[in-house]
Motif scaffolding. Sequence first.
Motif, PDB file in Angstrom:
ATOM      1  N   LEU B 183      76.467  51.030 -20.276  1.00  0.00           N
ATOM      2  CA  LEU B 183      77.639  51.446 -21.057  1.00  0.00           C
ATOM      3  C   LEU B 183      77.390  51.229 -22.550  1.00  0.00           C
ATOM      4  O   LEU B 183      77.633  52.119 -23.371  1.00  0.00           O
ATOM      5  N   GLY B 186      74.988  53.685 -24.032  1.00  0.00           N
ATOM      6  CA  GLY B 186      75.315  55.105 -23.962  1.00  0.00           C
ATOM      7  C   GLY B 186      74.471  55.859 -22.949  1.00  0.00           C
ATOM      8  O   GLY B 186      74.097  57.010 -23.177  1.00  0.00           O
ATOM      9  N   GLU B 336      85.581  53.274 -13.584  1.00  0.00           N
ATOM     10  CA  GLU B 336      86.089  53.341 -14.958  1.00  0.00           C
ATOM     11  C   GLU B 336      85.020  53.838 -15.938  1.00  0.00           C
ATOM     12  O   GLU B 336      85.300  54.642 -16.818  1.00  0.00           O
ATOM     13  N   VAL B 337      83.787  53.337 -15.786  1.00  0.00           N
ATOM     14  CA  VAL B 337      82.738  53.742 -16.719  1.00  0.00           C
ATOM     15  C   VAL B 337      82.116  55.086 -16.336  1.00  0.00           C
ATOM     16  O   VAL B 337      81.344  55.656 -17.103  1.00  0.00           O
ATOM     17  N   VAL B 339      83.268  57.852 -16.433  1.00  0.00           N
ATOM     18  CA  VAL B 339      83.662  58.935 -17.325  1.00  0.00           C
ATOM     19  C   VAL B 339      82.546  59.296 -18.310  1.00  0.00           C
ATOM     20  O   VAL B 339      82.530  60.375 -18.895  1.00  0.00           O
ATOM     21  N   PHE B 340      81.602  58.378 -18.477  1.00  0.00           N
ATOM     22  CA  PHE B 340      80.497  58.648 -19.407  1.00  0.00           C
ATOM     23  C   PHE B 340      79.271  59.242 -18.713  1.00  0.00           C
ATOM     24  O   PHE B 340      78.273  59.515 -19.364  1.00  0.00           O
ATOM     25  N   PHE B 341      79.333  59.426 -17.411  1.00  0.00           N
ATOM     26  CA  PHE B 341      78.170  59.966 -16.710  1.00  0.00           C
ATOM     27  C   PHE B 341      78.076  61.472 -16.956  1.00  0.00           C
ATOM     28  O   PHE B 341      79.069  62.159 -17.151  1.00  0.00           O
ATOM     29  N   GLY B 342      76.853  61.934 -16.859  1.00  0.00           N
ATOM     30  CA  GLY B 342      76.607  63.363 -17.012  1.00  0.00           C
ATOM     31  C   GLY B 342      76.477  63.779 -18.453  1.00  0.00           C
ATOM     32  O   GLY B 342      76.568  62.966 -19.349  1.00  0.00           O
TER      33      GLY B 342
END
Lengths: 342, 342, 342, 342
Positions: B183, B186, B336-337, B339-342
Amino acid sequence: MRVGVLTGGGDCPGLNAVIRGVVRKGVQEYGYEFVGYRDGWRGPLEGDTIPLGIPNVRGILPRGGTILGSSRTNPLKVENGVRRIKENLVKDEVDALIVIGGEDTLGVAAELHQAYGVRCVGVPKTIDNDLSGTDYTFGFDTAVSIATEAIDRLHTTAESHMRVLVVEVMGRHAGWIALHSGLAGGANVILIPEQRFDIDQVCTWVTSRFQATYAPIVVVAEGAMPQDGDVVLKDGSLDSFGHVRLSGIGEWLAKEIEQRTGKEARTTVLGHVQRGGTPTAFDRWLATRFGLHAIEAVRDGDFGTMVALRGTDVVRVPIGDATARLKTVDPALYAEVGVFFG
Amino acid sequence: MRVGVLTGGGDCPGLNAVIRGVVRKGVQEYGYEFVGYRDGWRGPLEGDTIPLGIPNVRGILPRGGTILGSSRTNPLKVENGVRRIKENLVKDEVDALIVIGGEDTLGVAAELHQAYGVRCVGVPKTIDNDLSGTDYTFGFDTAVSIATEAIDRLHTTAESHMRVLVVEVMGRHAGWIALHSGLAGGANVILIPEQRFDIDQVCTWVTSRFQATYAPIVVVAEGAMPQDGDVVLKDGSLDSFGHVRLSGIGEWLAKEIEQRTGKEARTTVLGHVQRGGTPTAFDRWLATRFGLHAIEAVRDGDFGTMVALRGTDVVRVPIGDATARLKTVDPALYAEVGVFFG
Amino acid sequence: MRVGVLTGGGDCPGLNAVIRGVVRKGVQEYGYEFVGYRDGWRGPLEGDTIPLGIPNVRGILPRGGTILGSSRTNPLKVENGVRRIKENLVKDEVDALIVIGGEDTLGVAAELHQAYGVRCVGVPKTIDNDLSGTDYTFGFDTAVSIATEAIDRLHTTAESHMRVLVVEVMGRHAGWIALHSGLAGGANVILIPEQRFDIDQVCTWVTSRFQATYAPIVVVAEGAMPQDGDVVLKDGSLDSFGHVRLSGIGEWLAKEIEQRTGKEARTTVLGHVQRGGTPTAFDRWLATRFGLHAIEAVRDGDFGTMVALRGTDVVRVPIGDATARLKTVDPALYAEVGVFFG
Amino acid sequence: MRVGVLTGGGDCPGLNAVIRGVVRKGVQEYGYEFVGYRDGWRGPLEGDTIPLGIPNVRGILPRGGTILGSSRTNPLKVENGVRRIKENLVKDEVDALIVIGGEDTLGVAAELHQAYGVRCVGVPKTIDNDLSGTDYTFGFDTAVSIATEAIDRLHTTAESHMRVLVVEVMGRHAGWIALHSGLAGGANVILIPEQRFDIDQVCTWVTSRFQATYAPIVVVAEGAMPQDGDVVLKDGSLDSFGHVRLSGIGEWLAKEIEQRTGKEARTTVLGHVQRGGTPTAFDRWLATRFGLHAIEAVRDGDFGTMVALRGTDVVRVPIGDATARLKTVDPALYAEVGVFFG
């Protein structure tokens, strides 16, 4: 749903991480749109916006500062300030505001929400870690890390030259940065604003340290003061946040120590270096999670709250909880680290 | 009162800070004497001691490793192990033990205390942050910081060469390091042992990331596994702690991604770099406070307990609480985290 | 053969690396014995020695400071200083001296060698990089790195608050640290002692920078001065090396800029942080090689020389070459980097 | 005058600093215009350009990677490659090319200039520091710094657990990174491609180190090989630059050491971490000056040359000088650092 975002007050590593968290989750999970307001409350006051979508938040996670800019504008002290903000929110079709800031910035949010029905969710921000209602604020760990690294470096100079080294760190009203960096850096004296110091005691520690081993390192928060009357510092000018400039205690201390102990003393004032640059991993984690939870509070319609860290959980508390009183260092905690003094 | 101190299990930044905290407070506030036992439980088992006073702990705060040495010796599996330990404690005139270690080392302390009346206070230690009963363990923040800095550096290579970069970080049974560093750095995909991953989903994220902007970074915990059967890794040999070596998932993943997406992929295995060297300011603070509170527990006669972090407080919990079950990543936090995948 | 080693003058990362290089090679390859003299020239003057063998130099490579201590004692100004040194060298059975220091310390070595036949080999040391005869001195790269990292951090504050940030770095007589860190940190103005600055020109750069993009960063060497008369600085007191304290130009500059441009300005004075702590890899490499070559010069009986870097080679030059004149920044080089001003 | 700029080959911290130096000086001092070619020689081959002016180079100094992208495209091996490049240069009205790259990329520049009259100025780039004609290449100091920091961290693990730690660093054909980081990190064995190693000698060093003090650290360049026959490494696949993958010597070494000495051994492969991220201050200085001098060479019409560092001066040499032969570690230099082995 369109959400406005603004950042107010002093610089703090992690601001961009919050913004990114807000926008990524808002767009991807809830399909929201965003409006960036520039320079804190000046943005909604003057209707000064910038686009804020996923492309705008790419790559900003590790960057210090804030892509939205900041200011100390207080719309409550501006003629028709509240009306102008409400008009601009209507004009910009903004349904809710995420307000990222410290005591002053959040105080405005609390007032706007309570008295005028502006739908605000707060994100607490202070490098000094002195906001109530949250275990930690982002930026604090970065400031402590930078100060600790500086103290690490000063040890070798202290030892090689048998000089007292005084390090002045940030902390006008609370000694958190001094306490954490002083402990982590192995300082021999730590002075904080919460407890007036006895210059004789400081000199006793300094002298005993020389006898035991090496030259001492004294960490002093910029707001620390001696017991017998306030030190007359450099000048009475106001800084950009309207506070009286308190810088100078470090140099005052070095001179006093020199005169009283006969040992050479030098001062380092870290200044703005403590609040700039890339955030630590801890601060990126905390700031990102604050962002994710802030937009969730918006989605839940839980206005008037601010996100806060409790243990490892991010929770919501009334904004007023944070601004009601300063979170200062508990005397018991200060006493606990006192075992390392001298 | 004479107190023995030992450190067991794997290397972890902050061990020396604990030892220094214990000794400084024990000597200065309570007038205790100390005995250092070498190499974990091997020390009391074989009566192998080193002097441990204030001069021995000077300057060790910023140093990684442990001045006492470490090992994976389990005295409960050694013939007459318990009796030999008890005899050596008597011989060394040691009235209490401070045991700094992870699941295995503390498990022995719990057993020795409960079944044999050895007076032990525990200090939890694991780089992986997977011990129950405490919010964080020291060493974890350092590991996360090092991994995050590595990910920061890999971003530019990923971008300049349009390659997938796979970073394998520590975490056999829990994904804390992967989650936090992924996380904070990034990363575009984070894979943890707690949830078997779908290689097709991973490749979808990788591909979509290329379409959106740049090359992706995949952070994978060493213990992560795909959904369809275990990966046959390098070898079945045991490492020094008796665990089967699980290294290799990073390389397996890079090869799979290359074959399935046609994108070039490279692996970096950070390995022991994550657990050595100077602790972060956070870990020095936490470890020092653990040390101060552990000796306080000894003074209070509160044996069978271990110190633990709850929010910003250091508290005491039964040693058994820490070793009863692994603290793994909550599915909700992992989601929750996401959302930053992809 | 017994060789004495001493370190004189100000703190400088890499001193320990030199000592380690000297001793490792001297003992292992030539079978020499060593004597450490404490606190620069005070050591041989007073016969104050410490043991110096391979065990004493273990683990010191990454550590700042000097295990031998340092001072500004000048034996040529002490009654019977030379005779006392010669007597002590005889008493300690020391056949040759390796003298690690700057202009003053090496000047004594040159005089002792030339006029009194004391067999000295010099190792140049100055954080300021202003010694002639060598491309670089160790410690300089570390100082530049620390200053550059600080400037990196200040950029975000400058940008977020639209403030001028003035960074005062070391360099009383030469602007090398200012020039290198200012260029590496992307400063918008760099002021050095070699060329008096025009405050109007500085303000023009500051103003034009604001118009173009962001707030500017001004890097100023502590010895820089405006064109029209010397700035009256804090006080006329002497520092520990007998120089008049020149600190203060950074603050003077910030005030002038504020008054003349109406832009807020802040100062950071890095101070001793620049000269302490662990050396960079570059400085460890350079300092170690200086040590290896210094003991080789002793073996060759090449006294009166000092080691020096030329390109990638370590060579020997007469000690006098280094102390004859200050190595200052060439106007052409200063002009070259001027393209980044404003 | 319009100047094209391209970056080819592997990632290297400092590429953006070169580009910024070229553009800032070209625009401000000479009034030139610039064209960025994307992905090395692929850019001019396919006429793929991006805008390159002062706004495009703002803020890129501290960033790793290259804003122009990179590739290993060799236009001399593409049908009509040269003609297509010349046509595109005419179409883009480009009068000269600044080519930033390693052996392969510069080799094309030399050929295009000599055989086809394309006006090229070269800037040498290799993380491995193995290009002739220049004292150092940028990126090398960054790689050495990262490897040194990793070795620093591994020391504590080596000591606490008495394990041999093998660190594999970059360097297929030249051992510069291994040599510099190994020396700076205090490694006990350094193995380089220039000299085949004797595994028995390595084990003798390892064993003697254990007897003397602590566990050893072995630094090995990825291209190092034992005396008796090549090690059969992981696979024979080609990497993206067409070289056979040589990774794997680190693991081979750890296994051999374990079997021969009975000591536990572990490997860390730093990989791409060494070549990404922000450049050191040294590399920013060097890369920026290379950029400033490259555009000066264009202004002087001094085509077919490349910029090079000689001592502290940036000079021009024929491009062919750099690509004619590999700059490898001199046996005398390797012998010099051998005093630290074992």
